[in-house]
Structures are given as C-alpha cells and as structure tokens.
Design an enzyme around this catalytic site. Structure first.
Site, short mmCIF file in Angstrom:
data_model
loop_
_atom_site.label_atom_id
_atom_site.label_comp_id
_atom_site.label_asym_id
_atom_site.label_seq_id
_atom_site.Cartn_x
_atom_site.Cartn_y
_atom_site.Cartn_z
N LYS A 39 91.16 49.47 24.84
CA LYS A 39 90.57 49.88 23.60
C LYS A 39 91.49 50.16 22.67
O LYS A 39 92.15 50.88 22.69
CB LYS A 39 89.47 50.82 23.70
CG LYS A 39 88.83 51.46 22.71
CD LYS A 39 87.96 52.72 22.65
CE LYS A 39 87.63 53.18 21.38
NZ LYS A 39 86.77 54.39 21.47
N SER A 57 92.20 51.32 19.00
CA SER A 57 91.49 51.78 17.66
C SER A 57 92.65 51.69 16.60
O SER A 57 92.33 52.48 15.57
CB SER A 57 91.26 53.23 18.00
OG SER A 57 90.30 53.32 19.00
N GLY A 85 88.57 49.16 18.76
CA GLY A 85 88.17 50.37 19.08
C GLY A 85 87.51 51.20 17.85
O GLY A 85 87.32 52.31 17.68
#
Length: 172
Positions: free
Chosen positions: A40, A42, A66
């Site tokens: 993920k 971000s 993310g």
C-alpha cells in the site's frame, strides 16, 4: 516478520506520517518473498507506483494506492486497487471509480476522481481521524468516539467538513 507471520504481509509506505518513503528497490526485492502479498503506497508518486507494478510483474504481488486522491492515476499505471480512508464514507463511489476505469469511461472516472479529492484531503490531511469519524456520522455510519489522545472535531471544523462533502455532491 514475513517469515513468521501466519498470514500474508502487506508492506505500507506512508511517508507523510513516518517521514520514511519505502524505496521502490526495497519493495521490488521484497515482492519475491512468498508471504509478502503487496504494498500500500500512500506517497502519491505515480511514477514510483508504475515502476513497482512493472518490476514486480510475475511475483504474485499487488500494488495498491494508499489514497483516494490518486486512485485513478494509480489504476492507469497498473495498481490493482486501493486501501482508502475515504472508502469509510464513500465506499460506493470508490468502487464506482474502479468500475468506470475498467469500462474505459475515462471522462466519467476523471470527473469522479476530481470530486473525491477534496473530501479525501479533508478526512486524511486536514481533519484526520476525528474528521473521518465525524464524516462517517454525517453520512449515516457509526464513526464512534476518538481514542485518546485524539479529541473530537470542533463544531467549526465539522461545519467546514460538511461544506466540503456537500459541495462535491456527496451530501445534501
């Protein structure tokens, strides 16, 4: 951790909160581990996301956006989905964005992506977890109380949050 975990591990790069950006070379190397399922990311660097997608092909590894602020661009470079704070309040719209992308309806997808940016920034960067919980309540979900040391969102900020969500057509 991945060697000992009874469930698959997802790497998480969140430089905005940690000050550390998980380097793509590290992610690429770890993508070969049989118990690391994905990342993920971000950070919002679309070229990094695309590079990781490209270099981890064939490794049974998934790259996930993310943040809803860059979900559509992440799809365009090969991300397979997202782990999104905004999905707590606009889950149907996050799913709709994927549907529009997969159907090739890029103008509609772009319009929805643009509308999602303001509310996403509000519940992630501007008002944080208290704002997210408040937005959940506004939209008919149970946000629940904040855990210490977080305080509830102020009435002034709650009104500002409501305005952002309403202006983008997600709340009447």
């Amino acid at each position: 951790v991945a060697d000992e975990s009874p469930v698959p591990v997802i790497l998480y790069s969140v430089p905005g909160n940690t000050g550390i950006d998980l380097a793509p070379e590290v992610v690429i190397q770890l993508s070969t581990h049989p118990n690391i399922a994905g990342v993920k990311d971000s950070g919002g660097d679309i070229s990094k996301i695309g590079y990781m997608v490209h270099k981890t092909k064939g490794n049974n590894f998934q790259v996930l956006a993310g943040s809803a602020s860059f979900l559509l661009p992440a799809y365009t470079v090969g991300a397979v989905g997202g782990v999104l704070a905004l999905a707590n309040i606009l889950g149907d719209h996050c799913c709709r964005l994927e549907e529009l992308f997969k159907a090739g309806k890029m103008e509609e997808a772009k319009e929805l992506q643009h509308r999602m940016i303001g509310p996403n920034l509000a519940v992630t960067k501007k008002f944080g977890v208290p704002g997210l919980k408040s937005a959940m309540e506004m939209l008919g979900y149970f946000g629940g109380p904040n855990r210490s040391p977080l305080l509830p969102i102020s009435d002034t900020n709650k009104a500002a949050l409501r305005k952002i969500i309403t202006e983008e057509g997600f709340l009447t």
